[in-house]
Design a protein around this motif. Structure first.
Motif, PDB file in Angstrom:
ATOM      1  N   ARG A   3      -0.481   0.421   5.737  1.00 57.41           N
ATOM      2  CA  ARG A   3       0.397  -0.753   5.868  1.00 57.41           C
ATOM      3  C   ARG A   3       0.508  -1.174   7.333  1.00 57.41           C
ATOM      4  N   LYS A  19     -11.624  -1.586   1.354  1.00 57.48           N
ATOM      5  CA  LYS A  19     -10.512  -0.988   2.093  1.00 57.48           C
ATOM      6  C   LYS A  19     -10.978  -0.457   3.444  1.00 57.48           C
ATOM      7  N   ASP A  66      -3.078  -2.976  -2.600  1.00 54.75           N
ATOM      8  CA  ASP A  66      -3.932  -1.828  -2.882  1.00 54.75           C
ATOM      9  C   ASP A  66      -4.063  -1.686  -4.398  1.00 54.75           C
ATOM     10  N   ASP A  95       0.865  -1.189   0.000  1.00 50.49           N
ATOM     11  CA  ASP A  95       0.000   0.000   0.000  1.00 50.49           C
ATOM     12  C   ASP A  95       0.896   1.231   0.000  1.00 50.49           C
ATOM     13  N   MET A 130      -1.944   3.137  -6.669  1.00 53.93           N
ATOM     14  CA  MET A 130      -0.616   3.424  -6.109  1.00 53.93           C
ATOM     15  C   MET A 130       0.235   4.117  -7.158  1.00 53.93           C
TER      16      MET A 130
END
Length: 362
Positions: free
Chosen positions: A15, A106, A55, A9, A58
């Motif tokens: 994280r 998430k 994720d 992430d 990014m």
């Protein structure tokens, strides 16, 4: 067995949060961290983790691109984290097509409103994927070799107490024998469902009910995607929908989908009740079909963790229905189909390609 996890992430806070949740399970070890997709690809090669949490959005390299490269170079079970928006749902479905095995929102509180339950679910998902890592890598090697599809024969019948072995149950069914097809799936299901539904012609003579374990913020986008690429119509089920031939109805996430009573078959979409662990739940849908449509049904159980669908399949079998299961070799996670096979409920066990052909032949 200790499951080693690579946490990916771009947010150091996220994280750390994921690591803190996973560290509460003694059988999970954090193998390392990555702040972008390119770093994730490199560390996957270096650390050889059992599971990767990834994720989507990014810098440097996004999660979908990283997933594609990891699946090509070093296949590893990947659990995606996605935001619960229309764009997030599309990205998650793209990631699953790229090879990710599972996903979670998430914002964990979006799973069912209980953060502690959501944290336990995250740990369970990671443990489940980690337990599949060796078989998953072998499966990816087999798939990359482009081996032909095949049919697995039904399991050997269980001997009766007197020692007599009953005749194999496998029988081919046709549309004239049926009024409905019902398909259940979980982990690995979106890709499996897409593969099967793409093969079904627009003239398919039966309605199809789909129960895929998926949050409510994703099912509408998933149904719309399938509707765009399939010959049959696919829609997210709505309360009161009347069943029509050549239409697939996807159970909305967060709710239960049942078949109504009475001669005019419509769908009931309702809130979950105590004891219904999945939303939607295959056992709930299968059970309502068994109660209201007798045995004129074909139930199909595809890849997924756990045993959802087994209790419902027992009711369907008792009513005279046919049950098919996906075989182990073509499953992402051989859980739900295994429960069907181990309970001796399967009338047929098929490779995913063969399953599509068998349904198409109806």
């Amino acid at each position: 067995m200790t499951i080693r996890v690579l946490v990916v992430d771009d947010s150091s806070f996220i994280r750390k949060r994921i690591a803190e949740i996973l560290d509460q399970e003694q059988d999970i070890e954090i193998a390392g961290y990555a702040a972008n997709g390119a770093e994730a690809v490199r560390k996957t090669q270096e650390l050889r983790p059992d599971v990767i949490t990834m994720d989507v959005e990014m810098p440097v390299m996004d999660g979908i691109s990283a997933t594609k490269q990891i699946m090509r170079d070093c296949p590893t079970p990947i659990l995606m984290f996605s935001v619960s928006t229309q764009a997030g749902a599309k990205a998650t479905l793209d990631a699953l097509e790229a090879g990710a095995m599972d996903f979670l929102p998430k914002q964990l509180n979006e799973i069912n409103g209980d953060v502690e339950v959501a944290k336990r679910l995250l740990r369970v998902r990671v443990l489940g994927l980690g337990g599949q890592s060796a078989r998953f890598r072998q499966q990816r090697r087999v798939l990359s070799a482009a081996t032909p599809s095949f049919r697995t024969p039904p399991p050997a019948p269980t001997p009766a107490p007197n020692g007599a072995v009953p005749a194999p149950r496998f029988r081919r069914v046709g549309a004239r024998d049926l009024r409905l097809v019902a398909i259940a799936s979980s982990t690995g299901g979106p890709v499996a469902l897409q593969k099967i539904l793409l093969e079904i012609p627009a003239t398919f003579p039966l309605p199809i009910l789909l129960v895929q374990h998926m949050p409510g913020s994703f099912t509408k986008s998933f149904a719309e995607r399938l509707n765009q690429i399939c010959k049959i119509r696919v829609k997210e089920a709505e309360h009161g929908d009347e069943l029509r031939a050549g239409v697939a109805y996807l159970a909305p996430g967060g709710f239960q989908m049942e078949l109504s009573e009475g001669a005019r078959k419509t769908l009931v979409v309702r809130e979950s009740r105590a004891g219904e662990n999945y939303r939607p739940c295959a056992d709930v849908t299968f059970g309502s079909i068994a109660k209201n449509l007798s045995g004129k049904v074909l139930a199909v159980v595809l890849t997924g963790m756990g045993s959802d669908g087994k209790l419902g399949a027992e009711k369907l079998k008792a009513a005279g229905a046919s049950v098919w299961a996906q075989n182990e070799e073509s499953c992402i996670v051989y859980g739900m189909p295994k429960a069907i096979v181990d309970a001796n409920l399967a009338d047929g066990v098929f490779d995913l390609n063969e399953m599509a052909n068998e349904l198409k032949s109806l």
